[in-house]
Enzyme design. Structure first.
Site, PDB file in Angstrom:
ATOM      1  N   PRO A 280       0.820  -1.215   0.000  1.00  0.00           N
ATOM      2  CA  PRO A 280       0.000   0.000   0.000  1.00  0.00           C
ATOM      3  C   PRO A 280       0.855   1.267   0.000  1.00  0.00           C
ATOM      4  O   PRO A 280       1.833   1.366   0.739  1.00  0.00           O
ATOM      5  CB  PRO A 280      -0.782  -0.104   1.318  1.00  0.00           C
ATOM      6  CG  PRO A 280       0.081  -0.944   2.201  1.00  0.00           C
ATOM      7  CD  PRO A 280       0.804  -1.907   1.300  1.00  0.00           C
ATOM      8  N   ARG A 282      -0.673   4.953  -1.278  1.00  0.00           N
ATOM      9  CA  ARG A 282      -1.605   6.047  -1.007  1.00  0.00           C
ATOM     10  C   ARG A 282      -2.355   5.895   0.311  1.00  0.00           C
ATOM     11  O   ARG A 282      -2.500   6.852   1.065  1.00  0.00           O
ATOM     12  CB  ARG A 282      -2.627   6.100  -2.167  1.00  0.00           C
ATOM     13  CG  ARG A 282      -3.593   7.265  -2.128  1.00  0.00           C
ATOM     14  CD  ARG A 282      -4.728   7.082  -3.163  1.00  0.00           C
ATOM     15  NE  ARG A 282      -4.226   6.668  -4.441  1.00  0.00           N
ATOM     16  CZ  ARG A 282      -3.863   7.499  -5.418  1.00  0.00           C
ATOM     17  NH1 ARG A 282      -3.976   8.795  -5.247  1.00  0.00           N
ATOM     18  NH2 ARG A 282      -3.403   7.030  -6.563  1.00  0.00           N
ATOM     19  N   ARG A 318      -1.611  16.049  -9.624  1.00  0.00           N
ATOM     20  CA  ARG A 318      -2.707  15.093  -9.740  1.00  0.00           C
ATOM     21  C   ARG A 318      -3.972  15.668 -10.383  1.00  0.00           C
ATOM     22  O   ARG A 318      -4.585  15.002 -11.202  1.00  0.00           O
ATOM     23  CB  ARG A 318      -3.050  14.476  -8.374  1.00  0.00           C
ATOM     24  CG  ARG A 318      -1.892  13.677  -7.749  1.00  0.00           C
ATOM     25  CD  ARG A 318      -2.328  12.891  -6.524  1.00  0.00           C
ATOM     26  NE  ARG A 318      -3.259  11.842  -6.885  1.00  0.00           N
ATOM     27  CZ  ARG A 318      -4.557  11.910  -6.758  1.00  0.00           C
ATOM     28  NH1 ARG A 318      -5.134  12.938  -6.194  1.00  0.00           N
ATOM     29  NH2 ARG A 318      -5.311  10.924  -7.167  1.00  0.00           N
ATOM     30  N   CYS A 350       2.669  29.042 -16.614  1.00  0.00           N
ATOM     31  CA  CYS A 350       2.161  29.414 -17.936  1.00  0.00           C
ATOM     32  C   CYS A 350       1.653  28.193 -18.688  1.00  0.00           C
ATOM     33  O   CYS A 350       2.253  27.764 -19.679  1.00  0.00           O
ATOM     34  CB  CYS A 350       3.256  30.123 -18.709  1.00  0.00           C
ATOM     35  SG  CYS A 350       3.895  31.526 -17.786  1.00  0.00           S
TER      36      CYS A 350
HETATM   37  C1  LIG Z   1       2.397   2.494  -7.164  1.00  0.00           C
HETATM   38  C2  LIG Z   1       2.531   1.092  -6.732  1.00  0.00           C
HETATM   39  C3  LIG Z   1       2.082   0.675  -5.485  1.00  0.00           C
HETATM   40  C4  LIG Z   1       1.355   1.597  -4.529  1.00  0.00           C
HETATM   41  O1  LIG Z   1       0.091   1.903  -5.044  1.00  0.00           O
HETATM   42  P1  LIG Z   1      -0.993   2.712  -4.159  1.00  0.00           P
HETATM   43  O2  LIG Z   1      -2.152   2.868  -5.066  1.00  0.00           O
HETATM   44  O3  LIG Z   1      -0.376   4.016  -3.817  1.00  0.00           O
HETATM   45  O4  LIG Z   1      -1.318   1.892  -2.970  1.00  0.00           O
HETATM   46  C5  LIG Z   1       2.268  -0.643  -5.120  1.00  0.00           C
HETATM   47  N1  LIG Z   1       2.889  -1.520  -5.959  1.00  0.00           N
HETATM   48  C6  LIG Z   1       3.343  -1.160  -7.173  1.00  0.00           C
HETATM   49  C7  LIG Z   1       4.002  -2.162  -8.026  1.00  0.00           C
HETATM   50  C8  LIG Z   1       3.185   0.155  -7.605  1.00  0.00           C
HETATM   51  O5  LIG Z   1       3.622   0.500  -8.814  1.00  0.00           O
END
Ligand SMILES: *Cc1c(COP(=O)(O)O)cnc(C)c1O
Length: 422
Positions: A280, A282, A318, A350
């Protein structure tokens, strides 16, 4: 109500824990990223509770926020790390992270990155193609090392998220098609410097439904059984990251609900001996941070009102990249109804794509400080210096203490290493 209990209004001022955000804006200037240490701990706790004493390794998907102070909090809590580059490996090692808890993902691993990860002794490489397997086998042989691997399979499930953050569909560049995975595993089993330890998938990000995970899990379970029949026994199953957070009113997928279903499925198929790995990103950091910004100008027009602020797409990409919605709060909301209008919150860059939020009803005056909420993930790590804008400072709040965990970049540092021709 805000999206996190650690960013709440007290006496009319938005706080991070016990610290008024207005004070931080005054003291350190804006734009400013502010993280809550307690929020990081709470997010971790949700995963810890969900593991229910089973063998689960949570590897923080650190591309979401790779500040050393953030990494160090998770390290102390027992987290592993999901890295996607040699640079991220160096950051984990810099805070004393345990290499045996590092999984290395990414479709384009370079030779030097493989060498560095082998030298460090990472838990495993998540292999994303046959070509990568061949390269890793060569690199391991030359280094006289054994590379532990897990295949990142592409289960072809729709994570029902934004196309740019959906990764588990056939048309995506990630992973090995699940139909060909058995053959690749069988080939890997013949390679002397390769040790097969697991299987992995990561189907996307900001996922709010449980069904894509369970669909992917079903497919992985079928694969694990086929492999076992062929004499290839795995030690772990990695379900990736992707659990969504609340940016506005999303219903949340809790780690407990998800893991209970995963354990049930593993037990039902006689696979409870497998270690479960999660990645995890985010969901561990997204709601642990805000981006503070000051209103430079208000521009009222016939069609649109603009609040021109000092943060921009280089600080938070984002919105313009994913059409993402971040909640915006005035740090000290005005009571005067007369100044209420609907604004687009835009930066000074810009580009017409330089916007942070659209159509927000706010009571604003020039000089007001705004908090862009849920800016703990994919904010600073995606920041750039476009328009020769120094990257903003990062602050970690701990109760009523504020620590500068990365100072604002100086102007001089932005071009200090550049040279001109005679
Ligand atoms: C980006 C990524 C994550 C984390 O994803 P989240 O959506 O931020 O939890 C985990 N594993 C891999 C391989 C990723 O590229």
């Amino acid at each position: 109500m805000t999206v996190s209990p650690h960013f709440e209004f007290r006496d009319g001022v938005l706080h991070a824990e016990d610290t008024p955000l207005s004070h931080l804006a005054n003291q350190f200037g804006t734009p400013l990223y502010v993280y809550s240490r307690q929020a990081l701990h709470d997010a971790w706790e949700a995963y810890r509770i969900a593991t229910r004493g089973r063998d689960v390794l949570v590897c923080f998907g650190m591309k979401a926020n790779s500040n050393l102070a953030v990494l160090n909090e998770f390290r102390k809590l027992g987290s592993g790390f999901d890295i996607v580059s040699g640079g991220e490996l160096a950051r984990v090692l810099a805070v004393g992270g345990d290499p045996s808890k590092i999984v290395f993902s990414g479709v384009g691993k370079q030779v030097w990155e493989m060498q560095a990860a082998l030298k460090a002794g990472v838990k495993c490489f998540n292999i994303e193609s046959e070509a990568e397997l061949a390269r890793l086998s060569d690199v391991a042989q030359q280094s006289g090392a054994i590379a532990r691997i897990s295949m990142r399979v592409n289960p072809d499930v729709d994570a029902q998220t934004h196309p740019y953050i959906s990764t588990g569909l056939k048309e995506n560049k990630f992973g090995i098609a699940i139909e060909t995975a058995v053959a690749v595993y069988q080939h890997a089993a013949t390679l002397p410097n390769i040790e097969i330890v697991g299987v992995d998938c990561h189907i996307g990000s900001q996922i709010t439904e449980i069904s894509p995970y369970l669909d992917a899990l079903d497919k992985l379970i079928v694969l694990i059984k086929i492999l076992a029949d062929k004499g290839i026994e795995l030690k772990h199953l990695d379900l990736g990251g992707g659990i969504g957070i609340r940016y506005t009113d999303e219903t949340l997928l809790s780690p407990t609900v998800l893991l209970d279903k995963v354990f049930q499925a593993l037990d039902a198929h006689g696979l409870s001996h497998l270690q479960l790995v999660l990645e995890p990103g985010r969901s561990l950091v997204g709601n642990s941070g805000v981006l503070l910004t000051t209103v430079e100008y208000l521009k009222h027009g016939d069609v649109k009102n603009f609040a021109i602020v000092d943060a921009a797409m280089n600080d938070l990409i984002r919105p313009t990249l994913y059409d993402a919605w971040h909640s915006v709060e005035a740090v000290v909301p005005r009571k005067n109804a007369a100044c209420a209008r609907v604004y687009d919150i835009v930066g000074p860059i810009c580009e017409s794509g330089d916007w942070l939020a659209r159509d927000r009803s706010l009571r604003l005056e020039q000089g007001d400080v705004l908090a862009i909420m849920s800016a703990g993930a994919y904010a600073f790590t995606m920041a750039s210096q476009y328009n020769t804008r120094p990257r903003a400072a990062e602050i970690m709040v701990d109760g009523s203490n504020a620590h500068v965990v990365r100072p604002r970049e100086t102007l001089e540092s932005l071009f200090a290493t550049e040279t001109t021709l005679e």
